[in-house]
Design a protein around this motif. Structure first.
Motif, PDB file in Angstrom:
ATOM      1  N   ASP A  35       7.181  10.669  11.892  1.00 35.27           N
ATOM      2  CA  ASP A  35       6.182   9.733  11.538  1.00 35.27           C
ATOM      3  C   ASP A  35       5.749   9.565  10.233  1.00 35.27           C
ATOM      4  OD1 ASP A  35       5.044   9.726  14.472  1.00 35.27           O
ATOM      5  OD2 ASP A  35       4.184  11.830  14.221  1.00 35.27           O
ATOM      6  N   SER A  36       5.981  10.565   9.162  1.00 34.16           N
ATOM      7  CA  SER A  36       6.004  10.344   7.971  1.00 34.16           C
ATOM      8  C   SER A  36       7.029   9.256   7.399  1.00 34.16           C
ATOM      9  CB  SER A  36       5.832  11.529   7.169  1.00 34.16           C
ATOM     10  OG  SER A  36       7.004  12.245   7.197  1.00 34.16           O
ATOM     11  N   ALA A  37       8.221   9.468   7.946  1.00 29.59           N
ATOM     12  CA  ALA A  37       9.240   8.541   7.684  1.00 29.59           C
ATOM     13  C   ALA A  37       9.073   7.159   7.720  1.00 29.59           C
ATOM     14  CB  ALA A  37      10.405   9.053   8.326  1.00 29.59           C
ATOM     15  N   VAL A  38       8.398   6.995   8.971  1.00 28.51           N
ATOM     16  CA  VAL A  38       8.289   5.533   9.305  1.00 28.51           C
ATOM     17  C   VAL A  38       6.953   5.166   8.423  1.00 28.51           C
ATOM     18  CG1 VAL A  38       7.278   4.126  11.251  1.00 28.51           C
ATOM     19  CG2 VAL A  38       9.411   5.539  11.602  1.00 28.51           C
ATOM     20  N   THR A  39       5.873   5.533   8.478  1.00 32.77           N
ATOM     21  CA  THR A  39       4.813   5.255   7.774  1.00 32.77           C
ATOM     22  C   THR A  39       5.323   5.004   6.346  1.00 32.77           C
ATOM     23  OG1 THR A  39       3.419   6.616   9.169  1.00 32.77           O
ATOM     24  CG2 THR A  39       2.430   5.865   6.931  1.00 32.77           C
ATOM     25  N   SER A  40       5.797   5.818   5.640  1.00 34.64           N
ATOM     26  CA  SER A  40       6.600   5.750   4.134  1.00 34.64           C
ATOM     27  C   SER A  40       7.056   4.357   3.900  1.00 34.64           C
ATOM     28  CB  SER A  40       7.209   6.839   3.584  1.00 34.64           C
ATOM     29  OG  SER A  40       8.220   7.301   4.364  1.00 34.64           O
ATOM     30  N   ILE A  41       7.915   4.324   4.986  1.00 31.84           N
ATOM     31  CA  ILE A  41       8.850   2.823   4.925  1.00 31.84           C
ATOM     32  C   ILE A  41       8.073   1.525   5.018  1.00 31.84           C
ATOM     33  CG2 ILE A  41      10.632   1.603   5.872  1.00 31.84           C
ATOM     34  CD1 ILE A  41      11.992   4.105   6.760  1.00 31.84           C
ATOM     35  N   LEU A  42       6.861   1.621   6.007  1.00 34.41           N
ATOM     36  CA  LEU A  42       6.185   0.597   6.121  1.00 34.41           C
ATOM     37  C   LEU A  42       5.253   0.325   4.814  1.00 34.41           C
ATOM     38  CD1 LEU A  42       4.850   1.399   9.554  1.00 34.41           C
ATOM     39  CD2 LEU A  42       6.391  -0.484   8.945  1.00 34.41           C
ATOM     40  N   CYS A  43       4.901   1.587   4.334  1.00 25.25           N
ATOM     41  CA  CYS A  43       4.209   1.433   3.047  1.00 25.25           C
ATOM     42  C   CYS A  43       4.925   0.806   1.792  1.00 25.25           C
ATOM     43  CB  CYS A  43       3.520   2.710   2.633  1.00 25.25           C
ATOM     44  SG  CYS A  43       2.164   3.166   3.646  1.00 25.25           S
ATOM     45  N   ALA A  44       6.227   1.078   1.774  1.00 20.23           N
ATOM     46  CA  ALA A  44       7.060   0.780   0.720  1.00 20.23           C
ATOM     47  C   ALA A  44       7.458  -0.751   1.029  1.00 20.23           C
ATOM     48  CB  ALA A  44       8.528   1.364   0.957  1.00 20.23           C
ATOM     49  N   LYS A  45       7.471  -1.274   2.023  1.00 18.03           N
ATOM     50  CA  LYS A  45       7.714  -2.693   2.313  1.00 18.03           C
ATOM     51  C   LYS A  45       6.747  -3.509   1.897  1.00 18.03           C
ATOM     52  CE  LYS A  45      10.142  -3.867   6.131  1.00 18.03           C
ATOM     53  NZ  LYS A  45      11.526  -4.051   5.622  1.00 18.03           N
ATOM     54  N   THR A  46       5.407  -2.871   1.722  1.00 17.31           N
ATOM     55  CA  THR A  46       4.225  -3.751   1.042  1.00 17.31           C
ATOM     56  C   THR A  46       4.731  -4.328  -0.723  1.00 17.31           C
ATOM     57  OG1 THR A  46       3.028  -2.039   0.039  1.00 17.31           O
ATOM     58  CG2 THR A  46       2.484  -2.545   2.452  1.00 17.31           C
ATOM     59  N   GLY A  47       5.581  -3.452  -0.945  1.00 23.60           N
ATOM     60  CA  GLY A  47       5.766  -4.022  -2.383  1.00 23.60           C
ATOM     61  C   GLY A  47       4.846  -3.484  -3.563  1.00 23.60           C
ATOM     62  N   LEU A  48       4.001  -2.866  -2.773  1.00 27.07           N
ATOM     63  CA  LEU A  48       2.818  -1.866  -3.817  1.00 27.07           C
ATOM     64  C   LEU A  48       3.171  -0.504  -4.152  1.00 27.07           C
ATOM     65  CD1 LEU A  48      -0.437  -2.937  -1.776  1.00 27.07           C
ATOM     66  CD2 LEU A  48       0.583  -4.209  -3.806  1.00 27.07           C
ATOM     67  N   ASP A  49       2.766   0.064  -5.033  1.00 23.86           N
ATOM     68  CA  ASP A  49       3.267   1.268  -5.456  1.00 23.86           C
ATOM     69  C   ASP A  49       2.981   2.309  -4.303  1.00 23.86           C
ATOM     70  OD1 ASP A  49       3.273   0.378  -8.009  1.00 23.86           O
ATOM     71  OD2 ASP A  49       1.668   1.431  -8.751  1.00 23.86           O
ATOM     72  N   VAL A  50       4.114   3.308  -4.020  1.00 27.04           N
ATOM     73  CA  VAL A  50       4.071   4.302  -3.216  1.00 27.04           C
ATOM     74  C   VAL A  50       4.589   5.625  -3.613  1.00 27.04           C
ATOM     75  CG1 VAL A  50       5.147   5.189  -0.889  1.00 27.04           C
ATOM     76  CG2 VAL A  50       4.563   2.644  -1.214  1.00 27.04           C
ATOM     77  N   LEU A  51       3.663   6.650  -3.687  1.00 24.01           N
ATOM     78  CA  LEU A  51       3.917   7.910  -4.171  1.00 24.01           C
ATOM     79  C   LEU A  51       3.979   8.797  -2.879  1.00 24.01           C
ATOM     80  CD1 LEU A  51       4.017  10.227  -6.075  1.00 24.01           C
ATOM     81  CD2 LEU A  51       1.580  10.270  -6.185  1.00 24.01           C
ATOM     82  N   CYS A  52       5.294   9.344  -2.934  1.00 19.05           N
ATOM     83  CA  CYS A  52       5.445  10.235  -1.880  1.00 19.05           C
ATOM     84  C   CYS A  52       5.554  11.868  -2.406  1.00 19.05           C
ATOM     85  CB  CYS A  52       7.253  10.163  -1.411  1.00 19.05           C
ATOM     86  SG  CYS A  52       7.389   8.509  -0.550  1.00 19.05           S
ATOM     87  N   LEU A  53       4.635  12.438  -1.669  1.00 20.53           N
ATOM     88  CA  LEU A  53       4.540  13.901  -2.211  1.00 20.53           C
ATOM     89  C   LEU A  53       5.265  15.020  -1.207  1.00 20.53           C
ATOM     90  CD1 LEU A  53       0.789  14.068  -3.011  1.00 20.53           C
ATOM     91  CD2 LEU A  53       2.463  13.787  -4.479  1.00 20.53           C
TER      92      LEU A  53
END
Length: 262
Positions: A35-53
């Motif tokens: 779930d976190s893998a899919v969600t993080s990729i979706l967020c990354a594909k926006t082109g906006l900043d994505v911080l993974c903790l």
């Protein structure tokens, strides 16, 4: 499911929401799970900043390894992704010195498990405030609205939920399209709240496909007497968890004061 169109729809929704909120992007906890893998990729594909903790608390080594593998994968594909590791183990251990650990051990263990999730939520919101980001939730439909398999004000404490209208099996379909690392695709789903690798199925007593079936049966107003054997058992598990976790899924009850008393 038209996975590519679903991906584009979610990415567009995420980007529009963030831009309207006038934030820089998203922060997300990486667990090493699907779930976190899919969600993080979706967020990354926006082109906006994505911080993974990364927020380990006595974490199983397999979870840590998968999480790190996924972050490396993300950073190799998306230049807008950064990461921070915050080891919350010392914080968790210090917390335990200040609270009572007396009583039924199973109850204490569950309270501490939920505390881990709430410490992570606090950390996510710290960085969200620091860097003007939204906390992206990773819950799927059967967890969030079926059996309530999450911690209230822990992993349930988020700003928006990109995959909460997708069943777990549908999340896996998106994961294939998004080329999530194979180690994560094959790993048994686990909440990682007990410091070991116990699976969600071991805790719940049913697999996600079984729970999705039961959720559909309830939506169709089916009753227990229609089923036998394993189906009846799964239906009972679903109904029990759905009923006991209503407090997570329903709005917080408000005591309304009559006008004549104001």
């Amino acid at each position: 499911m038209q996975t590519e169109k679903v991906v584009n729809h979610i990415v567009s929704w995420l980007k529009d929401y963030a831009l309207n909120a006038k934030v820089n992007g998203f922060v997300i906890g990486i667990s090493g799970g699907i779930d976190s893998a899919v969600t993080s990729i979706l967020c990354a594909k926006t082109g906006l900043d994505v911080l993974c903790l990364e927020m380990p608390i006595h974490q199983a080594k397999s979870h840590v390894t998968r999480g790190q593998e996924h972050i490396s994968f993300l950073k190799s594909k998306y230049k807008n992704v950064s990461d921070i590791k915050t080891d919350l183990t010392p914080v968790f251990e210090e917390f335990k010195t200040e609270v009572s650990l007396e009583g039924d051990q199973a109850i204490v263990d569950m309270a501490l498990a939920n505390t881990r999730a709430r410490l992570r939520m606090t950390t996510l919101y710290y960085y969200a405030g620091l860097k003007k980001l939204l906390v992206a939730g990773t819950g799927n439909k059967v967890e969030d609205f079926g059996v309530g398999f999450y911690t209230k004000y822990g992993d349930g404490g988020v700003d928006l939920s990109p995959i909460a209208d997708l069943m777990k099996t549908e999340v896996y379909l998106l994961a294939e399209t998004l080329q999530v690392p194979e180690s994560i695709m094959k790993a048994a789903p686990s909440d990682g709240l007990f410091g070991d690798a116990r699976s969600d199925e071991e805790q719940i007593g049913a697999s996600y496909p079984e729970l999705e079936w039961a959720m559909k049966m309830v939506e169709l107003n089916k009753t227990e007497d229609l089923f036998e054997g394993r189906q009846k058992e799964v239906f009972r598990i679903y109904k029990r968890l759905n009923n006991s976790n209503k407090h997570k899924m329903n709005p917080i009850p408000i005591c309304m004061i009559p006008n004549n008393l104001k």
